[in-house]
Design a protein around this motif. Structure first.
Motif, PDB file in Angstrom:
ATOM      1  N   LYS A 158      35.320 -18.674 -77.674  1.00 35.80           N
ATOM      2  CA  LYS A 158      34.981 -20.085 -77.550  1.00 35.80           C
ATOM      3  C   LYS A 158      33.632 -20.332 -78.178  1.00 35.80           C
ATOM      4  O   LYS A 158      32.679 -19.655 -77.812  1.00 35.80           O
ATOM      5  CB  LYS A 158      34.976 -20.495 -76.092  1.00 35.80           C
ATOM      6  N   PRO A 159      33.516 -21.243 -79.121  1.00 42.46           N
ATOM      7  CA  PRO A 159      34.581 -22.057 -79.700  1.00 42.46           C
ATOM      8  C   PRO A 159      35.427 -21.254 -80.691  1.00 42.46           C
ATOM      9  O   PRO A 159      34.999 -20.212 -81.168  1.00 42.46           O
ATOM     10  CB  PRO A 159      33.833 -23.174 -80.407  1.00 42.46           C
ATOM     11  N   ILE A 160      36.571 -21.774 -81.006  1.00 41.47           N
ATOM     12  CA  ILE A 160      37.499 -21.077 -81.893  1.00 41.47           C
ATOM     13  C   ILE A 160      36.972 -21.067 -83.336  1.00 41.47           C
ATOM     14  O   ILE A 160      37.213 -20.136 -84.089  1.00 41.47           O
ATOM     15  CB  ILE A 160      38.913 -21.695 -81.798  1.00 41.47           C
ATOM     16  N   TYR A 188      27.879 -17.310 -77.992  1.00 44.04           N
ATOM     17  CA  TYR A 188      29.303 -17.593 -77.980  1.00 44.04           C
ATOM     18  C   TYR A 188      30.030 -16.626 -77.059  1.00 44.04           C
ATOM     19  O   TYR A 188      29.579 -15.512 -76.830  1.00 44.04           O
ATOM     20  CB  TYR A 188      29.896 -17.449 -79.383  1.00 44.04           C
ATOM     21  N   TYR A 245      40.181 -16.378 -74.241  1.00 43.40           N
ATOM     22  CA  TYR A 245      40.863 -17.667 -74.244  1.00 43.40           C
ATOM     23  C   TYR A 245      42.181 -17.551 -74.987  1.00 43.40           C
ATOM     24  O   TYR A 245      42.287 -16.842 -75.975  1.00 43.40           O
ATOM     25  CB  TYR A 245      39.995 -18.746 -74.900  1.00 43.40           C
ATOM     26  N   THR A 281      45.201 -20.246 -76.446  1.00 48.25           N
ATOM     27  CA  THR A 281      45.639 -21.621 -76.651  1.00 48.25           C
ATOM     28  C   THR A 281      47.042 -21.592 -77.224  1.00 48.25           C
ATOM     29  O   THR A 281      47.307 -20.837 -78.166  1.00 48.25           O
ATOM     30  CB  THR A 281      44.700 -22.368 -77.617  1.00 48.25           C
TER      31      THR A 281
END
Length: 135
Positions: free
Chosen positions: A68-70, A84, A89, A91
């Motif tokens: 995160k973030p991608i 980071y 995660y 998705t």
């Protein structure tokens, strides 16, 4: 018709009066499109604002493991660091789904600098560094 043409001309001119030239770079794979928009000319002390968009173009839903973030940005013209999360995660992307990531950096170095875009996902996307001129 003349009023429409004149208003379109005025609107078009107002966007070119900025001191920064924006560029959008794009990388396409079989199922994803990564686009990054950034100014390419800045002055010392300004803030560079960058935006990345990841779009899934596949048909069937797919799970992607990522940090995160991608989408992550690194700017050589700044001393700022980011903390980071590297993993953890998942998705599920559905056809047409978009993920947008925005970031900004304070510009602290002159000359030719690079904006580096990195994906933390198990997606094979590589974007060349984007050159930015800091005056």
């Amino acid at each position: 018709m003349l009023v429409l043409a004149v208003s379109m001309t005025i609107a078009g001119c107002s966007s070119t009066e900025k001191n920064e030239d924006n560029v959008t770079e794009r990388v396409v794979t079989s199922d994803f499109i990564l686009e990054v928009t950034t100014p390419t000319v800045l002055s010392m002390g300004e803030t560079i604002k960058v935006k990345g968009t990841l779009k899934y173009t596949g048909i069937k839903p797919v799970e992607v493991t990522h940090g995160k973030p991608i989408i992550r940005f690194f700017f050589s013209g700044s001393d700022e660091e980011r903390n980071y999360t590297d993993v953890g995660y998942v998705t599920e992307f559905k056809s047409g789904q978009l993920v947008e990531v925005e970031d900004e950096f304070m510009v602290t170095k002159k000359g030719k600098q690079n904006l580096i875009v990195d994906m933390t996902a198990d997606i094979s996307l590589t974007m060349n560094p984007i050159e930015i001129l800091v005056k």
